[in-house]
Design an enzyme around this catalytic site. Structure first.
Site, PDB file in Angstrom:
ATOM      1  CB  SER A  78      32.922  50.043  42.693  1.00 31.07           C
ATOM      2  OG  SER A  78      32.259  48.349  43.121  1.00 31.07           O
ATOM      3  CB  SER A  90      41.320  37.078  47.746  1.00 25.47           C
ATOM      4  OG  SER A  90      41.962  37.619  49.209  1.00 25.47           O
ATOM      5  CE1 TYR A 121      36.580  37.901  48.790  1.00 25.87           C
ATOM      6  CE2 TYR A 121      38.811  37.524  50.650  1.00 25.87           C
ATOM      7  CZ  TYR A 121      37.814  37.747  49.152  1.00 25.87           C
ATOM      8  OH  TYR A 121      38.375  39.120  48.516  1.00 25.87           O
ATOM      9  CE  LYS A 133      37.764  36.298  46.130  1.00 28.20           C
ATOM     10  NZ  LYS A 133      37.481  36.824  44.898  1.00 28.20           N
ATOM     11  CB  THR A 164      37.690  48.168  46.029  1.00 26.94           C
ATOM     12  OG1 THR A 164      38.046  47.293  47.287  1.00 26.94           O
ATOM     13  CG2 THR A 164      38.983  47.967  45.269  1.00 26.94           C
TER      14      THR A 164
HETATM   15  N1  LIG Z   1      40.215  45.286  47.671  1.00 20.76           N
HETATM   16  C1  LIG Z   1      40.271  44.631  48.023  1.00 20.76           C
HETATM   17  O1  LIG Z   1      41.350  44.937  49.079  1.00 20.76           O
HETATM   18  C2  LIG Z   1      40.639  42.661  47.224  1.00 20.76           C
HETATM   19  C3  LIG Z   1      41.941  41.924  47.548  1.00 20.76           C
HETATM   20  C4  LIG Z   1      41.611  40.727  46.728  1.00 20.76           C
HETATM   21  C5  LIG Z   1      40.643  40.183  46.326  1.00 20.76           C
HETATM   22  N2  LIG Z   1      39.589  41.120  46.350  1.00 20.76           N
HETATM   23  C6  LIG Z   1      38.532  41.032  45.147  1.00 20.76           C
HETATM   24  O2  LIG Z   1      38.187  41.705  44.044  1.00 20.76           O
HETATM   25  C7  LIG Z   1      36.773  41.588  43.407  1.00 20.76           C
HETATM   26  C8  LIG Z   1      36.333  43.060  43.399  1.00 20.76           C
HETATM   27  O3  LIG Z   1      36.144  44.212  44.158  1.00 20.76           O
HETATM   28  P1  LIG Z   1      36.997  44.941  45.034  1.00 20.76           P
HETATM   29  O4  LIG Z   1      37.984  45.446  46.289  1.00 20.76           O
HETATM   30  O5  LIG Z   1      36.905  45.897  43.418  1.00 20.76           O
HETATM   31  O6  LIG Z   1      35.140  45.031  45.622  1.00 20.76           O
HETATM   32  P2  LIG Z   1      34.130  45.987  45.393  1.00 20.76           P
HETATM   33  O7  LIG Z   1      34.190  47.743  45.022  1.00 20.76           O
HETATM   34  O8  LIG Z   1      33.039  46.177  46.101  1.00 20.76           O
HETATM   35  O9  LIG Z   1      33.317  45.665  43.856  1.00 20.76           O
HETATM   36  C9  LIG Z   1      32.944  44.517  43.939  1.00 20.76           C
HETATM   37  C10 LIG Z   1      32.050  44.063  42.772  1.00 20.76           C
HETATM   38  O10 LIG Z   1      31.427  43.137  42.509  1.00 20.76           O
HETATM   39  C11 LIG Z   1      29.279  43.280  42.184  1.00 20.76           C
HETATM   40  N3  LIG Z   1      28.914  42.315  42.654  1.00 20.76           N
HETATM   41  C12 LIG Z   1      28.845  42.207  44.357  1.00 20.76           C
HETATM   42  N4  LIG Z   1      28.039  41.007  44.749  1.00 20.76           N
HETATM   43  C13 LIG Z   1      27.701  40.880  43.560  1.00 20.76           C
HETATM   44  C14 LIG Z   1      25.944  39.898  42.562  1.00 20.76           C
HETATM   45  N5  LIG Z   1      25.480  39.115  43.472  1.00 20.76           N
HETATM   46  N6  LIG Z   1      26.424  39.703  41.297  1.00 20.76           N
HETATM   47  C15 LIG Z   1      26.932  40.273  40.143  1.00 20.76           C
HETATM   48  N7  LIG Z   1      28.325  41.101  40.773  1.00 20.76           N
HETATM   49  C16 LIG Z   1      27.888  41.457  42.485  1.00 20.76           C
HETATM   50  C17 LIG Z   1      29.827  44.509  42.307  1.00 20.76           C
HETATM   51  O11 LIG Z   1      28.422  45.468  41.803  1.00 20.76           O
HETATM   52  P3  LIG Z   1      27.339  45.584  42.354  1.00 20.76           P
HETATM   53  O12 LIG Z   1      27.250  45.685  43.260  1.00 20.76           O
HETATM   54  O13 LIG Z   1      26.892  46.843  41.719  1.00 20.76           O
HETATM   55  O14 LIG Z   1      26.324  44.819  42.570  1.00 20.76           O
HETATM   56  C18 LIG Z   1      31.042  45.201  43.005  1.00 20.76           C
HETATM   57  O15 LIG Z   1      30.639  45.766  40.972  1.00 20.76           O
HETATM   58  C19 LIG Z   1      36.722  40.782  44.251  1.00 20.76           C
HETATM   59  O16 LIG Z   1      36.323  39.650  43.986  1.00 20.76           O
HETATM   60  C20 LIG Z   1      37.557  40.929  45.628  1.00 20.76           C
HETATM   61  O17 LIG Z   1      37.142  39.934  45.973  1.00 20.76           O
HETATM   62  C21 LIG Z   1      39.367  43.043  46.160  1.00 20.76           C
END
Ligand SMILES: NC(=O)c1ccc[n+]([C@@H]2O[C@H](COP(=O)([O-])OP(=O)(O)OC[C@H]3O[C@@H](n4cnc5c(N)ncnc54)[C@H](OP(=O)(O)O)[C@@H]3O)[C@@H](O)[C@H]2O)c1
Length: 282
Positions: A32, A157, A170, A174, A205
């Site tokens: 996702s 992040s 968190y 990070k 997301t």
């Molecule tokens: N969205 C933001 O605003 C934002 C900002 C800064 C940084 N980030 C970083 O971007 C990255 C992606 O996040 P996102 O925003 O795309 O959120 P997301 O849609 O919730 O994606 C998170 C992904 O991590 C996987 N995941 C979670 N726990 C896991 C585990 N124990 N083992 C394997 N996979 C796991 C989930 O897949 P499953 O649940 O299917 O395992 C999913 O594919 C993260 O590292 C997040 O900290 C996001």
């Protein structure tokens, strides 16, 4: 195609050559959000993909949406299952015989004050956001050394650059992630080996939905900031541009960037504004 290289378009403009054709790229956290966005963008560029997260069904559904890829292997794995990760890395390498780029996008968020947060939640955040990417990278380094090249991309992040309320674990995870990968960059012990650290601000997301609260239950709400965040496809193009330019660090953010600069140039304003913004999530 220009000179045999794929180019990415943003708002109708060519933003740079990105040659990912036939590259073997392992996306962890692909089911996702940012990871899925990267998989879709890389498939169009005819990369060979390995897609990982915990949920086979979600990965299968992503695979069905990918257009143009020259191969896609589904490799389910849980980043918290440390003992299984050796095998997972071995499977990933054997999929195409080698790996060119690994992208660590698996992550879990947090929405709870430090005082209300159980220790088990800190362990979970560190395991997914830090020890998972660390373990996989440690197992891949000898592979990159043997093949004479490699590229690791860590989706950190802006929380890896400063503190923010309701995210103590968190933010800590990070900071650890950025610290480890920045040190790999400084050590620079392998030839043709690159590390790109990505520090996104708010991206649109569902990260806040699965974010952990103080007792480990999911927050289950979409943050307003995230809802109005940068679209995933725009974020994916920026990440791929940074990878193709072998950038060491890239911040992908809008006004959150200001908070980062305030922390450096005007700390009292940073403490006041970060508190005001972050405590609104309670
Ligand atoms: N969205 C933001 O605003 C934002 C900002 C800064 C940084 N980030 C970083 O971007 C990255 C992606 O996040 P996102 O925003 O795309 O959120 P997301 O849609 O919730 O994606 C998170 C992904 O991590 C996987 N995941 C979670 N726990 C896991 C585990 N124990 N083992 C394997 N996979 C796991 C989930 O897949 P499953 O649940 O299917 O395992 C999913 O594919 C993260 O590292 C997040 O900290 C996001």
């Amino acid at each position: 195609m220009i000179n045999g290289k794929c180019v990415a378009l943003r708002h109708g403009q060519i933003i740079g050559n990105m040659n990912f054709e036939h590259k073997v790229i392992w996306i962890i956290g692909a089911s996702s959000g940012i990871g899925a966005g990267l998989a879709k963008a890389l498939a169009v560029q005819k990369a060979r993909l390995i897609i990982t997260s915990r949920e086979y069904a979600a990965l299968r559904s992503l695979e069905a949406q990918l257009e143009g890829h020259t191969g896609c292997m589904i490799l389910p794995a849980d980043m918290t299952d440390n003992t299984a990760l050796t095998q997972v890395v071995a499977h990933a390498i054997s999929a195409y015989g080698h790996i060119d780029i690994v992208i660590h996008s698996a992550g879990v968020g947090q929405r709870s004050l430090a005082i209300d947060t159980q220790l088990s939640v800190y362990h979970q955040l560190m395991n997914v956001n830090f020890f998972g990417p660390l373990t996989i990278t440690q197992y891949l380094l000898p592979h990159f050394k043997r093949q004479g090249h490699g590229h690791v991309v860590a989706i950190s992040s802006m929380s890896g650059l400063m503190g923010f309320p309701m995210r103590s674990g968190y933010v800590a995870s990070k900071h650890a992630l950025k610290g480890y990968f920045e040190t790999l960059q400084v050590e620079h012990t392998l030839n043709n080996f690159y590390v790109t650290i990505v520090s996104p601000g708010r991206i649109k997301t569902g990260l806040s939905l699965s974010a952990l609260t103080g007792d480990g239950a999911p927050y289950d709400k979409m943050d307003e900031g995230q809802l109005n965040g940068i679209p995933v496809n725009e974020c994916a193009v920026k990440i791929l541009t940074a990878i193709s330019r072998k950038k060491k660090h890239v911040i992908i953010a809008r006004s959150e960037r200001l908070l980062y600069w305030l922390r450096i140039l005007l700390p009292p304003a940073y403490y006041r504004i970060a508190r005001k913004r972050g405590m609104g999530n309670q």
